[in-house]
Enzyme design. Sequence first.
Site, PDB file in Angstrom:
ATOM      1  N   GLU A 105       0.841  -1.212   0.000  1.00 37.72           N
ATOM      2  CA  GLU A 105       0.000   0.000   0.000  1.00 37.72           C
ATOM      3  C   GLU A 105       0.871   1.255   0.000  1.00 37.72           C
ATOM      4  O   GLU A 105       0.520   2.259  -0.619  1.00 37.72           O
ATOM      5  CB  GLU A 105      -0.939  -0.023   1.199  1.00 37.72           C
ATOM      6  CG  GLU A 105      -2.022  -1.087   1.024  1.00 37.72           C
ATOM      7  CD  GLU A 105      -2.923  -1.197   2.233  1.00 37.72           C
ATOM      8  OE1 GLU A 105      -2.437  -1.669   3.275  1.00 37.72           O
ATOM      9  OE2 GLU A 105      -4.103  -0.821   2.137  1.00 37.72           O
ATOM     10  N   GLU A 125      -4.011  -9.473   3.337  1.00 40.22           N
ATOM     11  CA  GLU A 125      -4.753  -9.189   4.559  1.00 40.22           C
ATOM     12  C   GLU A 125      -5.893 -10.175   4.815  1.00 40.22           C
ATOM     13  O   GLU A 125      -6.200 -10.496   5.955  1.00 40.22           O
ATOM     14  CB  GLU A 125      -5.298  -7.767   4.533  1.00 40.22           C
ATOM     15  CG  GLU A 125      -4.253  -6.688   4.724  1.00 40.22           C
ATOM     16  CD  GLU A 125      -3.528  -6.307   3.448  1.00 40.22           C
ATOM     17  OE1 GLU A 125      -3.592  -7.038   2.452  1.00 40.22           O
ATOM     18  OE2 GLU A 125      -2.866  -5.254   3.454  1.00 40.22           O
TER      19      GLU A 125
HETATM   20  N1  T1G Z   1       4.228  -8.057  11.401  1.00 41.00           N
HETATM   21  C1  T1G Z   1       4.983  -8.472  12.442  1.00 41.00           C
HETATM   22  N2  T1G Z   1       5.883  -9.490  12.374  1.00 41.00           N
HETATM   23  C2  T1G Z   1       6.013 -10.104  11.185  1.00 41.00           C
HETATM   24  C3  T1G Z   1       5.253  -9.739  10.048  1.00 41.00           C
HETATM   25  C4  T1G Z   1       4.335  -8.650  10.198  1.00 41.00           C
HETATM   26  N3  T1G Z   1       3.602  -8.208   9.169  1.00 41.00           N
HETATM   27  N4  T1G Z   1       5.617 -10.563   9.019  1.00 41.00           N
HETATM   28  C5  T1G Z   1       6.553 -11.393   9.508  1.00 41.00           C
HETATM   29  N5  T1G Z   1       6.798 -11.121  10.789  1.00 41.00           N
HETATM   30  C6  T1G Z   1       7.783 -11.785  11.659  1.00 41.00           C
HETATM   31  C7  T1G Z   1       7.451 -13.259  11.885  1.00 41.00           C
HETATM   32  O1  T1G Z   1       6.536 -13.394  12.959  1.00 41.00           O
HETATM   33  C8  T1G Z   1       8.814 -13.807  12.220  1.00 41.00           C
HETATM   34  O2  T1G Z   1       9.089 -13.378  13.539  1.00 41.00           O
HETATM   35  C9  T1G Z   1       9.752 -13.012  11.311  1.00 41.00           C
HETATM   36  O3  T1G Z   1       9.028 -11.818  10.974  1.00 41.00           O
HETATM   37  C10 T1G Z   1      10.094 -13.760  10.034  1.00 41.00           C
HETATM   38  O4  T1G Z   1       8.844 -14.132   9.441  1.00 41.00           O
HETATM   39  C11 T1G Z   1      -2.736  -1.934   6.894  1.00 41.00           C
HETATM   40  C12 T1G Z   1      -3.267  -4.229   8.103  1.00 41.00           C
HETATM   41  C13 T1G Z   1       7.061 -11.683   4.929  1.00 41.00           C
HETATM   42  C14 T1G Z   1       6.603 -13.743   3.558  1.00 41.00           C
HETATM   43  O5  T1G Z   1       0.418 -10.693   6.094  1.00 41.00           O
HETATM   44  O6  T1G Z   1       3.911 -13.542   5.018  1.00 41.00           O
HETATM   45  O7  T1G Z   1      -0.384  -4.894   6.374  1.00 41.00           O
HETATM   46  O8  T1G Z   1       9.344 -15.665  14.552  1.00 41.00           O
HETATM   47  O9  T1G Z   1       9.224 -16.617   9.694  1.00 41.00           O
HETATM   48  O10 T1G Z   1       9.153 -17.394   6.149  1.00 41.00           O
HETATM   49  O11 T1G Z   1      -3.410  -3.104   5.025  1.00 41.00           O
HETATM   50  O12 T1G Z   1       6.565 -13.370   7.245  1.00 41.00           O
HETATM   51  O13 T1G Z   1      11.364 -14.388  13.807  1.00 41.00           O
HETATM   52  O14 T1G Z   1      10.045 -13.581  15.796  1.00 41.00           O
HETATM   53  O15 T1G Z   1       7.341 -15.693   8.247  1.00 41.00           O
HETATM   54  O16 T1G Z   1      10.791 -15.593   5.342  1.00 41.00           O
HETATM   55  C15 T1G Z   1       0.093  -7.970   5.939  1.00 41.00           C
HETATM   56  C16 T1G Z   1       3.017 -11.596   6.812  1.00 41.00           C
HETATM   57  C17 T1G Z   1      -0.003  -7.526   7.367  1.00 41.00           C
HETATM   58  C18 T1G Z   1       2.736 -10.647   5.654  1.00 41.00           C
HETATM   59  C19 T1G Z   1       8.425 -13.721   5.274  1.00 41.00           C
HETATM   60  N6  T1G Z   1       1.335  -8.674   5.733  1.00 41.00           N
HETATM   61  N7  T1G Z   1       4.349 -12.129   6.748  1.00 41.00           N
HETATM   62  O17 T1G Z   1       8.332 -15.128   5.453  1.00 41.00           O
HETATM   63  O18 T1G Z   1       9.756 -15.405   7.539  1.00 41.00           O
HETATM   64  S1  T1G Z   1      -1.542  -6.731   7.678  1.00 41.00           S
HETATM   65  C20 T1G Z   1       1.391 -10.021   5.856  1.00 41.00           C
HETATM   66  C21 T1G Z   1       4.669 -13.132   5.855  1.00 41.00           C
HETATM   67  C22 T1G Z   1      -1.403  -5.248   6.858  1.00 41.00           C
HETATM   68  C23 T1G Z   1      -2.463  -3.155   6.057  1.00 41.00           C
HETATM   69  C24 T1G Z   1      -2.658  -4.432   6.774  1.00 41.00           C
HETATM   70  C25 T1G Z   1       6.048 -13.697   5.987  1.00 41.00           C
HETATM   71  C26 T1G Z   1       7.022 -13.187   4.915  1.00 41.00           C
HETATM   72  P1  T1G Z   1      10.026 -14.310  14.499  1.00 41.00           P
HETATM   73  P2  T1G Z   1       8.721 -15.567   8.753  1.00 41.00           P
HETATM   74  P3  T1G Z   1       9.569 -15.959   6.071  1.00 41.00           P
END
Ligand code: T1G
Length: 692
Positions: A105, A125
Amino acid sequence: MVQAVLFEIEDNVAVLTIKSPPVNALSHAVRSGIVDGLDRALGDDDVKAVVLIGGGRTFPAGADIREFGHPVQDPWLPEVCNRLEMASKPVVAAVHGTALGGGFEVVLAAHYRIADKDARFGLPEVTLGILPGAGGTQRAPRLAGAKFALDMMLTGRPVPVTAPGAKVFFDAVVDGDLRKEAVAFAQNLISEGKGPRRTRDQRIGFEDPHAYQNEVTNRYRMVARQQEYAPEQIIRCVEAAALLPFDQGLAFERSSFQDCLETSQSAALRHAFFAERRAGKFPELKTGQARELNTIGVIGAGGLAASVAVICLQEGWHVVAATTTVRAAEHAASEISKLLGGAVMRKHMTQTEADEALARFTTASDLVALSEADMILDCTIRPPSAKRDVFTQLDAIAKEGAVLVDAGAHSKVNLLAQATGAPGDVVALHLYAPLRVSKVAEIVLGGNTSEDTVATVISFLRKLDKFPVRAKNEQIGPRILAAYRLAADYIVEAGGTPYLVDQAMRGFGMNLGPYQALDYEGFEASLSAQGSACRASHQPDFVGRLQAAGRNGARSGKGFYLYEGKPASVQQDPEVIELIRAYREENGIDPRGFSEDAIRYRCLAAMANEGARLLREGVARRPSDIDTVMIHAFGFPRWQGGPMKAADNAGLLHMKVELERFAREEPKFWTPDRIFDHLAKNGKVFDDLNTQ
Ligand code: T1G
């Protein structure tokens, strides 16, 4: 506050580099850093353009999910996006890694966008039960049209920047130094006198929002099977993008986002996201060192052995498959060739890759062939005593430090460890079927399993892209499943029907009801599983009754249901109802009715109660580990968060009262475990126990 955004100026271009590992999530520090950097750039007359880029491995992968459920601190992400879009100087977003959710975004709010050729982007999301809440539902359709935008938002899938239809989002896709390319792109804008190009001013890519309605509705129906709310709201927001002025559409999106965020489904989906990642945090990893794995030994000639051998070959390991007879070895070799050929046909690998994999594969009809393997997986199903003999042989054959893994079902890992001189090298592994699809695997530690052994198996599973879950002495999944099936049987015995139970549990969100799942599993397999994992004194024997009537599950054409035709239609069968009626009569049971809700509560309470037992016995380390297993291995609905999260949502004390009511109503069947009292009295809900 640690500086989360680095500000630099390079030839009239301000470069804002986001530095917030591991994924540059758009936390309060990052949001503030972006706004401060932008203000600084806009206030500096020497700066003529701005580049926004992610440090480390990726552009921001979204809002910081950990902040959800807590008061949001200014600046909110929508505000950050609006500030970027309304900036008076051109803003270029430079994307690498995975720009997801709020990260994408931010990209959409920039005036220009360039990406590394391997970058991916998306609006996932919906997988968290929410929707893009920082302008994504309003800006994405304006650039890509409603269908492409909805496809992204309703499936939540990341899109490679080189995918068809993706180029509308990017002005350039580069292969090389992204930062350098982005600064050069910005300088070109300056020299060409190009100013801001605002997405909000673009005309949306479709005329009539309802022209695509059928297509979208069908897609919505597909996604909606998973949850009721967020997908529908996403469609409404995109319609608002088509029908309302931008700012009104933004306001509609914001209000819809808040509504979704407050649903228990979103809380459950966020729980599942972190549960999967938390599960992999084994205490043994603090000191354990993974041993190098070059050659994997596989024992067995059955389906599991072949699948494990192929998946290891596909990951590049050398594989030695050992069986007990020459004929079995030949069978194993032909199975492997067939599976590799199938992978080539399905384009999961090229013919060259398949040939190279086959070159790394050998079979033998003697376990001695495993003497050079770094890890040996016994994929056979045998009685514990026979398994123990195999591990005694392996102890004499395997090289020093080889990890010995029992990958069969219902492992007695401690018994096997005692049969060797190196119990620390022994562990059990429960690889859920289908191997290529199931994302979870249970690592079952024995009393002596060493940290290095655990670290080695975790590295093995990571390469197979599976979530490792820690279990001690026995598996988690079969125990919960046995409790669930027993609860269902008690309901059928007391007056319910298998069909009503299945209907109720499908309505709860299970992929299949317990009885149809039994049919597909086949009665033989499920009988052995239920027998070894179920601790109850009283177990109704419906499966035995049906087997005696010549019914063995879907493959035999008759189980709890009738399976006729191709593809098989699934029909209820009056004969089954009659068999159960006779069973009740023989046992003097007066049948009584059950509502679907009562069925759901009983099954959920039984699963959560068994989960509480597993926690008390130390088999499971966290409630969320149990949730991760049940979601990925048994189709427990992800948007319910898993049995432990769902029990929290239903209210632990309510679950306890239900269990005690069951015990009063059917004293013969229900002996509510006191474990709930322990949890309820402590006021701790299961989720609180996840802090470990
Ligand atoms: N927020 C906080 N922590 C996150 C995070 C996030 N969005 N994404 C990953 N982490 C942490 C995860 O918990 C882990 O922590 C570490 O990063 C590595 O992640 C307003 C409301 C990016 C593809 O849904 O899909 O934006 O265990 O083990 O396998 O519209 O993480 O090391 O402490 O998964 O290489 C939308 C979610 C949010 C993406 C990487 N975004 N993340 O995968 O590593 S809502 C998502 C993923 C939003 C807006 C809305 C994957 C990854 P720890 P990992 P990975």
